[in-house]
Design a protein around this motif. Structure first.
Motif, PDB file in Angstrom:
ATOM      1  N   CYS A   1      50.442  37.613  32.449  1.00 43.29           N
ATOM      2  CA  CYS A   1      48.906  37.606  32.372  1.00 43.29           C
ATOM      3  C   CYS A   1      48.728  39.168  32.411  1.00 43.29           C
TER       4      CYS A   1
ATOM      5  N   HIS B   1      42.720  32.518  36.594  1.00 37.01           N
ATOM      6  CA  HIS B   1      43.791  32.242  37.370  1.00 37.01           C
ATOM      7  C   HIS B   1      43.337  32.073  38.800  1.00 37.01           C
TER       8      HIS B   1
ATOM      9  N   CYS C   1      43.336  37.385  38.190  1.00 38.06           N
ATOM     10  CA  CYS C   1      42.150  37.443  37.136  1.00 38.06           C
ATOM     11  C   CYS C   1      41.303  36.302  37.406  1.00 38.06           C
TER      12      CYS C   1
ATOM     13  N   VAL D   1      49.954  37.484  37.948  1.00 40.62           N
ATOM     14  CA  VAL D   1      50.709  36.324  37.328  1.00 40.62           C
ATOM     15  C   VAL D   1      51.368  36.587  36.151  1.00 40.62           C
TER      16      VAL D   1
ATOM     17  N   CYS E   1      45.753  41.396  36.829  1.00 39.08           N
ATOM     18  CA  CYS E   1      46.409  40.103  37.343  1.00 39.08           C
ATOM     19  C   CYS E   1      47.838  40.183  37.592  1.00 39.08           C
TER      20      CYS E   1
HETATM   21 ZN   LIG Z   1      45.637  36.224  35.295  1.00 38.91          ZN
END
Ligand SMILES: [Zn+2]
Length: 70
Positions: A15, A48, A45, A12, A10
């Protein structure tokens, strides 16, 4: 989808989960998610992606959410 199947993480900020979807970075950031070190596409992910989906039902909702927030 190709990126995700290769085991991408991921994108983000903060994360480290396994990626489930890859999306246009502009749209990801437009939904208020912070991604780092990515190009045109961001990997999200499952969690998210769910968050992103909630925030970006459609563009009009997104615009309104932005004004509410600031
Ligand atoms: Zn994530």
């Amino acid at each position: 989808m190709g990126v995700v199947s290769k085991g991408a993480k991921c994108n983000v900020d903060g994360c480290d989960s396994n990626g489930a979807r890859s999306l246009n970075t502009v749209r990801v950031e437009g939904a208020g998610l912070r991604v780092s070190g990515v190009g045109k596409k961001s990997v999200l992910c499952k969690e998210h992606y769910k968050e992103w989906k909630k925030e970006s039902k459609d563009d009009r909702d997104l615009e309104r959410a932005r004004f509410d927030r600031f």
